[in-house]
Enzyme design. Structure first.
Site, PDB file in Angstrom:
ATOM      1  N   GLY A 127      14.824 -53.859   5.326  1.00  0.00           N
ATOM      2  CA  GLY A 127      16.259 -53.598   5.417  1.00  0.00           C
ATOM      3  C   GLY A 127      16.707 -52.494   4.481  1.00  0.00           C
ATOM      4  O   GLY A 127      17.695 -51.793   4.747  1.00  0.00           O
ATOM      5  N   GLU A 134       8.126 -55.601   8.143  1.00  0.00           N
ATOM      6  CA  GLU A 134       8.527 -56.879   8.753  1.00  0.00           C
ATOM      7  C   GLU A 134       7.414 -57.551   9.544  1.00  0.00           C
ATOM      8  O   GLU A 134       7.308 -58.780   9.573  1.00  0.00           O
ATOM      9  CB  GLU A 134       9.740 -56.673   9.671  1.00  0.00           C
ATOM     10  CG  GLU A 134      11.029 -56.348   8.941  1.00  0.00           C
ATOM     11  CD  GLU A 134      11.208 -54.877   8.607  1.00  0.00           C
ATOM     12  OE1 GLU A 134      10.238 -54.105   8.744  1.00  0.00           O
ATOM     13  OE2 GLU A 134      12.316 -54.494   8.197  1.00  0.00           O
ATOM     14  N   GLU A 148      16.124 -49.462   6.333  1.00  0.00           N
ATOM     15  CA  GLU A 148      17.085 -49.395   7.443  1.00  0.00           C
ATOM     16  C   GLU A 148      18.462 -48.922   6.957  1.00  0.00           C
ATOM     17  O   GLU A 148      19.138 -48.159   7.645  1.00  0.00           O
ATOM     18  CB  GLU A 148      17.179 -50.764   8.128  1.00  0.00           C
ATOM     19  CG  GLU A 148      15.913 -51.080   8.921  1.00  0.00           C
ATOM     20  CD  GLU A 148      15.925 -52.475   9.511  1.00  0.00           C
ATOM     21  OE1 GLU A 148      16.024 -53.443   8.718  1.00  0.00           O
ATOM     22  OE2 GLU A 148      15.868 -52.605  10.735  1.00  0.00           O
TER      23      GLU A 148
HETATM   24  N1  COA Z   1      12.728 -61.148  -0.868  1.00  0.00           N
HETATM   25  C1  COA Z   1      12.705 -62.068  -1.841  1.00  0.00           C
HETATM   26  N2  COA Z   1      11.933 -61.988  -2.922  1.00  0.00           N
HETATM   27  C2  COA Z   1      11.137 -60.902  -3.027  1.00  0.00           C
HETATM   28  C3  COA Z   1      11.120 -59.906  -2.049  1.00  0.00           C
HETATM   29  C4  COA Z   1      11.956 -60.050  -0.934  1.00  0.00           C
HETATM   30  N3  COA Z   1      12.000 -59.133   0.022  1.00  0.00           N
HETATM   31  N4  COA Z   1      10.226 -58.963  -2.424  1.00  0.00           N
HETATM   32  C5  COA Z   1       9.739 -59.354  -3.591  1.00  0.00           C
HETATM   33  N5  COA Z   1      10.288 -60.520  -3.965  1.00  0.00           N
HETATM   34  C6  COA Z   1      10.040 -61.253  -5.205  1.00  0.00           C
HETATM   35  C7  COA Z   1       8.634 -61.792  -5.274  1.00  0.00           C
HETATM   36  O1  COA Z   1       8.559 -63.076  -4.691  1.00  0.00           O
HETATM   37  C8  COA Z   1       8.400 -61.829  -6.761  1.00  0.00           C
HETATM   38  O2  COA Z   1       9.047 -62.971  -7.261  1.00  0.00           O
HETATM   39  P1  COA Z   1       8.434 -63.741  -8.521  1.00  0.00           P
HETATM   40  O3  COA Z   1       8.372 -62.745  -9.631  1.00  0.00           O
HETATM   41  O4  COA Z   1       9.360 -64.865  -8.724  1.00  0.00           O
HETATM   42  O5  COA Z   1       7.075 -64.180  -8.074  1.00  0.00           O
HETATM   43  C9  COA Z   1       9.170 -60.621  -7.275  1.00  0.00           C
HETATM   44  O6  COA Z   1      10.124 -60.324  -6.256  1.00  0.00           O
HETATM   45  C10 COA Z   1       8.331 -59.401  -7.520  1.00  0.00           C
HETATM   46  O7  COA Z   1       7.560 -59.125  -6.356  1.00  0.00           O
HETATM   47  P2  COA Z   1       6.035 -58.705  -6.436  1.00  0.00           P
HETATM   48  O8  COA Z   1       5.518 -58.646  -5.058  1.00  0.00           O
HETATM   49  O9  COA Z   1       5.339 -59.577  -7.414  1.00  0.00           O
HETATM   50  O10 COA Z   1       6.165 -57.249  -7.079  1.00  0.00           O
HETATM   51  P3  COA Z   1       5.354 -55.941  -6.752  1.00  0.00           P
HETATM   52  O11 COA Z   1       5.901 -54.909  -7.655  1.00  0.00           O
HETATM   53  O12 COA Z   1       3.894 -56.219  -6.755  1.00  0.00           O
HETATM   54  O13 COA Z   1       5.731 -55.540  -5.261  1.00  0.00           O
HETATM   55  C11 COA Z   1       7.150 -55.122  -3.373  1.00  0.00           C
HETATM   56  C12 COA Z   1       7.027 -55.192  -4.920  1.00  0.00           C
HETATM   57  C13 COA Z   1       8.594 -54.890  -3.043  1.00  0.00           C
HETATM   58  C14 COA Z   1       6.300 -53.957  -2.853  1.00  0.00           C
HETATM   59  C15 COA Z   1       6.630 -56.428  -2.754  1.00  0.00           C
HETATM   60  O14 COA Z   1       7.267 -57.513  -3.397  1.00  0.00           O
HETATM   61  C16 COA Z   1       6.905 -56.572  -1.281  1.00  0.00           C
HETATM   62  O15 COA Z   1       6.152 -56.053  -0.477  1.00  0.00           O
HETATM   63  N6  COA Z   1       7.973 -57.303  -0.937  1.00  0.00           N
HETATM   64  C17 COA Z   1       8.271 -57.605   0.435  1.00  0.00           C
HETATM   65  C18 COA Z   1       8.997 -56.492   1.068  1.00  0.00           C
HETATM   66  C19 COA Z   1       9.363 -56.855   2.469  1.00  0.00           C
HETATM   67  O16 COA Z   1       8.595 -57.378   3.227  1.00  0.00           O
HETATM   68  N7  COA Z   1      10.585 -56.514   2.802  1.00  0.00           N
HETATM   69  C20 COA Z   1      11.051 -56.691   4.128  1.00  0.00           C
HETATM   70  C21 COA Z   1      11.651 -58.005   4.301  1.00  0.00           C
HETATM   71  S1  COA Z   1      12.202 -58.117   5.962  1.00  0.00           S
END
Ligand code: COA
Length: 690
Positions: free
Chosen positions: A102, A125, A105
């Site tokens: 998002g 996603e 987006e």
């Molecule tokens: N929603 C809710 N929580 C999220 C999140 C999201 N989209 N993305 C990350 N978090 C949380 C993780 O659960 C983690 O929480 P914690 O510290 O309590 O365990 C914290 O944020 C840090 O994330 P982490 O993955 O450990 O950090 P990172 O620096 O290694 O990676 C990202 C960061 C953003 C690259 C990775 O978290 C990611 O790929 N997130 C998902 C993105 C995604 O799919 N977005 C689309 C959703 S439709």
């Protein structure tokens, strides 16, 4: 209202900033705040342009996944994008970190996009079982073209800022503070009175799409995502970009997105997303335990495992010393590593100069003293206790006082290894899976005396090198291999009771494993497990007989299957069928037919049962940890959420009842439902509630 979203003025530019650590996930309050601040900026006559930026480590990394599966509250991301698009003034997105989902987006809704150099942009996603629901399937192809948008949306993999620039996804890459640069840029846009063009109105890249090519690519993605709902929906929605007016296509995208959100597949993938992050939290250590910094690594052993582990460190830019006994073995190992990197580069997976840089980070020596300045030493030598203990005794003398000493054993007692040193508190197990540079599973084995900071460091470095670490306790085979053994035993039994190898493997691949366990045995080499069985006084009727006939698997052209010269495709072999049928007869077993469901349950329910014991014994702290290990180490389908999560979706009472039937048939004590499983089933609960 909270300070999650703020608006400040910089000359004639309004800067809207989101500050929702750690990743600026777009939770309800963020959406509410964005709409409010965008509205204020719109209404302010002194604001001629808007910069949309984020504080902290990243631009919005997507929806707040923890809100998925709950009733939607407040405005949706599409409403935020509508507010951007209807601003009537230029809106510039200032991107850094990981604008994902998002977040991307919303950026696509802006008129212009600037990115900091290391930015990675993506629509991930699909990895959580859904599709972009706020216009990603419509605006992205309008900016980057259909083929590139397909690749991004169907793989979920992010692209670099350079790639985004080349494809028109970002307008400029800027050094220094991206928000400040965006303000300067926005002022220029105003001064030049640049026309406002929205992605939704840019149809030129969709004008001459080669339909046949689209269909061919779509078929490829669907084949790879067999059994998955999200790729089908993504293709449908991307096709709508060609066939429907954008507003109709956007409405349809939203419907598809919502439909997927509540699916079992999406729930399972969300479970794995959070389980992976939860697994990195170590139970029972002081909250203020800090991991130590790792600047340099050493690996003992230049074999397949050692080489793969060394690559993990080099891949993230850490120098690593590889120690081998003989110059010859060292040379062989380092050559293999270099070949691996160069062939990846030749296939286009890595820039040639990056491949050379990584090769250059790995240095070899036959002098054990080469480990002296390493912050972490990982032993990856032969899987024999005596050899391991000798290595650790030597490490004890030569390693720095604070160095973390890790063993890559897959079965052996880490406590016994640790006691070969005078500092067992600095010893930990780090069980990598083969090939170590690719497989994401990592069992961090906590010895009886392992210090909290050592555990925390092992987990942190595991995350840094891209693994999905889970802390496990000491027992034979730890979590992954210990529970897998039940499946191996059961596959043999099912063969003897009446199934054929190709039936067993077909049932498991249809379930979602990329490869059946018997074909996987052929690939790994049946002789390896044979020698391990012999060492432990174990037997396996069929597999032993195959090995006795020199059928070691693919490397000998024959195993559970036969292989044409130069081919990796398993072919059913009448000789094996005869051997299996003769074995059944010799053991007095009347063969019967199996359907796929029964094969899957026979092979996997005992694994679940052993998983319950592992939890009960505290060898694994959480059911999700077992899920993470099995998804990333044993290719259990992620869209089923991992083996324990899958059991919960089936209902534990059903699993218990089937196990009781299996126990009656096989007479195997280990098939009797474990106490934890029995209790939870009786209470109508799942492992998640344990
Ligand atoms: N929603 C809710 N929580 C999220 C999140 C999201 N989209 N993305 C990350 N978090 C949380 C993780 O659960 C983690 O929480 P914690 O510290 O309590 O365990 C914290 O944020 C840090 O994330 P982490 O993955 O450990 O950090 P990172 O620096 O290694 O990676 C990202 C960061 C953003 C690259 C990775 O978290 C990611 O790929 N997130 C998902 C993105 C995604 O799919 N977005 C689309 C959703 S439709």
């Amino acid at each position: 209202m909270s300070d999650l979203v703020t608006l400040r003025r910089d000359g004639n530019v309004g800067v809207v900033t989101v500050d929702n650590p750690p990743v600026n996930a777009i939770k309800t309050a963020v959406r509410v705040g964005l709409i409010a601040k965008l509205g204020e900026a719109k209404a302010d006559p002194d604001v001629a342009a808007v910069v949309l930026a984020c504080a902290g480590r990243t631009f919005m990394a997507g929806a707040d996944i923890s809100e998925f599966g709950k009733p939607m509250q407040g405005p949706a991301t599409v409403d935020v994008i509508a507010a951007v698009e209807q601003m009537g003034k230029p809106v510039v997105a200032a991107l850094h970190g990981t604008p994902l989902g998002g977040g991307l987006e919303i950026a696509l809704g802006c008129h212009l996009r600037l990115a900091a150099p290391g930015t990675r942009l993506g629509q991930p996603e699909i990895k959580i079982g859904t599709i972009p629901g706020a216009g990603g399937t419509q605006r992205l192809p309008r900016l980057v073209g259909l083929e590139k948008a397909m690749a991004m949306i169907l793989t979920g993999d992010p692209i670099t800022a350079q790639d985004a620039l080349a494809h028109g996804l970002v307008d400029e890459i800027v050094d220094g503070d991206v928000t400040a640069a965006a303000v300067v840029f926005a002022k220029k846009v105003v001064a030049e009175q640049r026309p406002l063009v929205l992605a939704r109105d840019r149809n030129e890249k969709l004008a001459n799409v080669d339909r046949a090519k689209f269909d061919e690519l779509a078929a490829g993605y669907l084949k790879r995502g067999k059994g998955l709902l999200a790729p089908m929906a993504a293709i449908e929605s991307l096709r709508n970009a060609l066939d429907l007016p954008i507003d109709d296509a956007l409405r349809r995208e939203w419907t598809l997105f919502l439909g997927l959100l509540g699916s079992e597949q999406a729930k399972s993938l969300r479970h794995i997303f959070f389980a992976e992050r939860e697994a990195a939290k170590i139970a029972g250590i002081p909250a203020d335990t800090r991991p130590r910094e790792i600047r340099r690594a050493a690996v003992i052993g230049a074999g397949t495992m050692g080489g793969g582990i060394a690559m993990c460190f080099a891949n993230v830019g850490l120098p690593v010393t590889v120690v081998e006994m003989s110059a010859e073995a060292l040379g062989r190992g380092l050559d293999t590593v270099a070949r691996n990197y160069r062939s990846t580069a030749a296939r286009g997976g890595l820039k040639p100069e990056e491949a050379e840089r990584r090769i250059g980070l790995i240095t070899g020596t036959t002098d054990m003293g080469g480990i002296a300045d390493a912050d972490i030493v990982i032993e990856a030598v032969f899987e024999t206790m005596d050899v391991k203990r000798q290595v650790f005794a030597a490490l004890d003398k030569l390693a720095g006082a604070d160095a973390l000493l890790a063993t890559n054993t897959s079965y052996l007692d880490v406590n016994v290894i640790a006691r070969a040193t005078a500092r067992p508190q600095r010893v930990v197990g780090m069980h990598f899976f083969s090939p170590a540079n690719l497989m994401r599973a990592l069992e961090v084995v906590r010895g009886a005396e392992t210090a909290p900071d050592v555990l925390a460091t092992a987990v942190a470095i595991g995350r840094r090198i891209g693994k999905a670490p889970a802390v496990v306790g000491v027992c034979h085979g730890f979590v992954g291999n210990r529970i897998q053994r039940l499946r191996t035993v059961e596959a043999e039994r099912v063969l003897i009771e009446g199934a054929l190898p190709q039936e067993v493997d077909a049932a498991m691949t249809e379930f979602g494993f990329p490869m059946g366990p018997l074909a996987a045995g052929d690939l790994a080499g049946l002789d390896i497990s044979w020698s391990m069985r012999k060492a432990q006084g174990l037997t396996a009727e069929i597999a032993d007989a195959l090995c006795e006939r020199g059928r070691y698997g693919q490397k000998t052209g024959k195993g559970f299957y036969r292989y044409e010269p130069g081919s990796r495709a398993p072919k059913p072999d009448p000789e094996v069928e005869q051997l299996i049928v003769a074995t059944s007869a010799r053991l007095g077993v009347t063969r019967r037919s199996f359907d796929k469901k029964e094969i899957v349950e026979r092979l996997l329910f005992p694994v679940i049962n052993e998983g319950a014991r592992v939890l009960d014994e505290g060898i694994a702290a959480r059911p999700g940890d077992i899920d993470v290990i099995w998804v990333y180490g044993y290719a259990f389908p992620a869209w089923r959420g991992g083996i324990m999560h899958w059991a919960d979706t089936l209902g534990l009472a059903y699993v218990r009842d089937r196990l009781i039937e299996f126990a009656a048939r096989t007479g195997d004590e280990r098939h009797k439902p474990a106490p934890l499983l029995t209790r939870l089933a009786a209470e109508g609960k799942g492992f998640a509630a344990s």
